[in-house]
Scaffold this motif. Sequence first.
Motif: not given
Length: 350
Positions: A325-326, A314, A317, A99, A34, A42, A38, A320-323
């Motif tokens: 990553v999920l 994803t 979007s 990170w 995970v 990033t 990220i 989108a980073i959070w999606l």
Amino acid sequence: MTLDPDITATSPERPLAISNLLFFVAVLVFAMVVVGGITRLTESGLSITEWKPISGTIPPLTQADWERAFDLYKQTPQYLEVAGPAGMTLSGFKFIFFWEWVHRLLGRIIGVVFFVPVIWFAWKRAIPKGFGWRLLALFVLGGLQGAVGWFMVMSGLEGRTEVSPYRLSAHLLFALFLFAALIWTALDLRQLAANRDARPARLTGWGAIALVTLFVQLMLGAWVAGFRAGYVSNTWPAMDGRLVPDGIDWSHGAGFALTHDPFLLHFMHRWWAWVVVAFLVLFARKVRVVEGARAASIAIHSAFGTQILLGILTVLSGIAIWLAVLHQATGALLVAATVWGAHKLGEHAS
């Protein structure tokens, strides 16, 4: 499931304790996957330009230390061609450094958490017969994973503004293979704790088919990430109004396009997903009829259903980073569920 008292009480062997250890290490590997996602999203992976296994555990503590680390990063092509012209400051550098440092720190923690208890179990002669070599192999795999990670980073320090997509995919797939091997071995040990006569599960034909089709999808996903192919279209199910997207470059031949072209890689990743779903549905049905395996079948269905939904979201979007990553995290959970199901089938085939 009851534990055999001969193993848990009178025998020095500790299969259940070692199984719990391996599950915990697998959780740490999951966390590393995970954080790795990220780190990739990033653009943090090249922020630490040196590999110091011991002293690198401690991050820069003074202003001079931070400036030295930033100066080293300023020598990379990524900074010279991308981050520098974009106006990266020391504050921005600290963010990406964090990170990458956490990612590497997790790797070190995994090594210690695995190595120290296993040495203790070996000293106590608590490792069941036949599992010593497997634990050694897992430790070697973990060390190789770290080496592959640095090999990946090296590809972005000279001549490139990002790491090699192929080394990135090798790093991710290696981590997921280690994750799967930890879970499989932990399940074998748990089975042994319940029945001292139990033999390790065997990989069946259906288990192999499910894992191979999933492996292809994971590899395509890693290539999509490495080539930034997710950004070429933010529509679904068609790609900008077409089933087969415009923009595929066939000029270097089909082989080159299949392994390099962002449009084609994105297209293949979308549609191979449904091949994976078809095989996993059949596979989960096979698992479901095995005694005590209903939960594994439900986990497989839940994981691939969630993964498909997150993949679509994803794309829509615009990554989108959070999606994203999920999406990567759920991919790892799908590996775990598939390994669980394959093990359940293999328990009755061994």
